[in-house]
Enzyme design. Structure first.
Site, short mmCIF file in Angstrom:
data_model
loop_
_atom_site.label_atom_id
_atom_site.label_comp_id
_atom_site.label_asym_id
_atom_site.label_seq_id
_atom_site.Cartn_x
_atom_site.Cartn_y
_atom_site.Cartn_z
N SER A 119 -14.73 -6.02 109.15
CA SER A 119 -15.10 -4.72 108.59
C SER A 119 -15.09 -4.77 107.06
O SER A 119 -15.87 -5.51 106.46
CB SER A 119 -14.17 -3.65 109.15
OG SER A 119 -14.61 -2.36 108.80
N ASP B 150 -18.38 -7.69 112.30
CA ASP B 150 -18.89 -6.33 112.13
C ASP B 150 -18.60 -5.80 110.73
O ASP B 150 -17.78 -4.88 110.54
CB ASP B 150 -18.31 -5.38 113.19
CG ASP B 150 -19.28 -4.22 113.46
OD1 ASP B 150 -20.50 -4.45 113.44
OD2 ASP B 150 -18.82 -3.09 113.69
N HIS C 88 -16.67 -1.27 117.32
CA HIS C 88 -16.40 -1.93 116.03
C HIS C 88 -15.46 -3.12 116.24
O HIS C 88 -15.69 -4.22 115.71
CB HIS C 88 -15.78 -0.91 115.08
CG HIS C 88 -15.73 -1.35 113.66
ND1 HIS C 88 -16.76 -2.00 113.01
CD2 HIS C 88 -14.72 -1.23 112.72
CE1 HIS C 88 -16.43 -2.25 111.76
NE2 HIS C 88 -15.19 -1.81 111.56
#
Length: 457
Positions: free
Chosen positions: A157, A181, A260
Site C-alpha cells: 500500500s 497493491d 486490498h
C-alpha cells in the site's frame, strides 16, 4: 577477587539476557489513531539465526549488530496505512518465508507511529519522512560495503510508494521493488516523481487487487492504484472483486480491507510453492478471459510469467508496464489450473452460449465455467477458450461438458461438436480429445477422452 569475578559474571549474564530479548512491532489501538501519533521509524532485523526474534537495528551504528551481515542481500518489508494501530498479522509469515527462500537480512520497517491515524492524508505526508529515514540507512550501508543491487524492497500500500521514493533517491540502482497493491488515494493522477514508477529500481513488479469503485467507494475510494507502476503489473481477477471477499457492507471490516490485503496473501501463497499462478500478458482482462492471450513463446523457454517472488527470472523478457492477468480461488491455495479448450462445431446456424466443463480422475472432480460472456460458435470455425479449474488433477479419466444458451425464453438449441481438444497449459501432457458429441441445452454429457488425431488440428 572472587567478588569481582562474581560481579563480572552477573553483569555478563544480564547482557546475555538482554541480547536474547526480542524487539517487537509497535502495537497501538484506535485511541492512538484518534489522538494521532508522531512518526518514529523502528527497524526490526531478522536473519536465519533469529527467524522469530527481531532485534532493533540502529540506523547509525550498523556494527553494533553482528547478525547484520552487510555482504548478504537485504530485504525491506514496509507496511502501509494502519487506521486501527494493530500490527499487521502477515508480518511474521512473510519474514519467515523470505528467510526460507534465501540467507539474507530481513528488515521490517515499523512506522506504525506515523501510519496510525484516522486522518489518512497525515499518513501520506509521513511517507516522505519514512523514505528519507530509509535513504539515510541505505547510504550508511553503502559506505560500509553494501550493494544497492542486492536490496529488495517489498512495499504494501503506502509502503510501495515509500519504496519508490527511496529508489528514486538512488537513481533506480536498487535491485528490486515489489509493490503489493500500491495505494491509490492521493497518488492516482500524480506524476511519476510523486509515486512509484518503473524507473525507481532495476526491476519493479506489482500486484493490483483493489482497483474497483463501488457505491460505498464513492465516499471511500478503492485503496489500490489502477494504472501500471512496474516492469510487470499483475491483475488477479482483473484487479478487483477478489473471490471470497465480502461484496456488501454486511461483511463488516473485511468489506473495506479484504481486497486490498489479498495482494499480501497471494504473494505469501506464491512463496509456499504448493502450486503456481501462471499469468498471461494481455491488453485487457476481457481479452485474457476470452482466450486471446495464450501465446507464451515471446517469453523464452520458461513461458509466460509466474506471479510471485520468482518473477525476477523473467526480467530480461519484460518491458515496462507489462500487464498480466490470472484468476484465483477464494482461499489458499489460490492458484488455478489453466487449460485451452478448442471446439469446432458443424451446426448450420451460428450459436452463442456458455460452456461448463468438469474433469474426473476417479476420486476427485474439478470444475470450470466460461461465464464472463457468451461464446460465439460458427460452423467449422475453431473456437479457442481459456478454461480454469480450481485444482490440478492428474490422470484425468472422464470429462463432463455442458452447453447453455443462458436464455430460458428461447428454443433449446443443440450444439453439434465435431471435435473437442483440451490442452493443459502448464504440463507437457498429451491433449485430451473427443469427436462427434451432441450437446443439448443445459444437459451435461460425460465421456472418456481419447488420443487426439493430430492431423485434424
Amino acid at each position: 577477587m572472587s567478588f569481582c569475578w562474581l560481579l563480572a559474571l552477573l553483569l555478563g549474564s544480564v547482557e546475555l539476557y538482554r541480547a536474547r530479548e526480542c524487539d517487537v512491532f509497535t502495537d497501538l489501538n484506535l485511541h492512538h489513531s484518534i489522538i494521532g501519533t508522531d512518526l518514529y521509524v523502528k527497524l526490526l532485523l531478522y536473519t536465519r539465526a533469529s527467524v522469530t526474534c527481531g532485534q532493533e537495528l540502529s540506523h547509525h551504528n550498523l556494527s553494533a549488530h553482528p547478525q547484520f551481515n552487510i555482504t548478504k542481500p537485504t530485504t525491506f518489508i514496509i507496511h502501509g496505512y494502519r487506521p486501527t494501530g494493530s500490527p499487521p498479522n502477515w508480518i511474521k509469515n512473510l519474514t519467515q518465508e523470505l528467510l526460507v527462500r534465501r540467507d539474507m537480512n530481513v528488515l521490517v520497517v515499523d512506522w506504525n507511529r506515523g501510519a496510525t491515524t484516522i486522518y489518512y492524508p497525515k499518513a501520506v505526508s509521513n511517507t516522505r519522512d519514512v523514505a528519507d529515514n530509509l535513504t539515510a540507512l541505505i547510504e550508511n550501508m553503502e559506505r560500509n560495503g553494501g550493494s544497492l543491487s542486492s536490496i529488495h524492497m517489498i512495499g504494501i500500500s503506502l509502503g510501495a510508494h515509500i519504496s519508490g521514493f527511496v529508489g528514486a533517491k538512488f537513481s533506480g540502482k536498487i535491485g528490486r521493488i515489489t509493490a503489493l497493491d500500491p495505494a491509490g488515494p492521493m497518488f492516482t493522477g500524480k506524476s511519476s516523481e510523486e509515486r512509484l514508477d518503473p524507473t525507481d529500481a532495476q526491476f519493479v513488479d506489482a500486484i493490483h487487487t483493489d482497483i474497483d469503485v463501488s457505491y460505498v467507494h464513492c465516499v471511500l475510494p478503492a485503496w489500490g492504484f489502477r494504472k501500471p507502476v512496474g516492469h510487470i503489473d499483475f491483475y488477479p481477477n482483473g484487479g478487483a472483486d477478489q473471490p471470497g471477499c465480502p461484496k456488501t457492507i454486511l461483511g463488516g471490516s473485511q468489506y473495506f480491507k479484504c481486497e486490498h490485503q489479498r495482494a499480501v496473501y497471494l504473494y505469501l501463497d506464491s512463496m509456499k510453492r504448493t502450486c503456481t499462478s501462471r499469468a498471461f500478458p494481455c491488453s485487457s482482462y476481457n481479452d485474457f478471459l476470452g482466450g486471446r492471450c495464450l501465446d507464451c513463446n515471446t517469453y523464452g523457454p520458461i513461458g509466460c510469467p509466474v506471479f510471485g517472488y520468482e518473477i525476477i527470472q523473467w526480467k530480461k523478457y519484460l518491458v515496462p508496464e507489462t500487464m498480466a492477468y490470472f484468476t484465483t480461488n477464494k482461499k489458499s491455495p489460490f492458484c488455478k489450473t489453466n487449460y485451452k479448450l478448442d471446439i469446432v462445431i458443424w451446426n448450420h446456424d451460428t450459436l452463442r452460449g456458455y460452456i461448463t466443463i468438469s474433469l474426473h480422475n476417479g476420486s476427485e472432480v474439478t470444475n470450470a465455467t466460461t461465464n464472463h460472456k457468451a461464446n460465439t460458435f460458427q460452423k467449422y470455425k475453431e473456437n479457442s477458450l481459456l478454461v480454469q479449474f480450481d485444482k490440478d488433477l492428474q490422470n484425468v479419466q472422464k470429462i463432463s461438458i455442458k452447453f447453455s444458451k443462458g436464455n430460458t425464453l428461447h428454443f433449446k438449441y443443440k450444439l453439434r461438436v465435431l471435435r473437442l481438444r483440451l490442452t493443459h497449459l502448464e504440463r507437457k501432457d498429451s491433449p485430451l480429445c473427443r469427436y462427434d458429441i451432441l450437446l443439448e441445452d443445459n444437459k451435461e454429457v460425460t465421456f472418456r477422452p481419447i488420443p487426439c488425431e493430430e492431423s485434424n488440428f
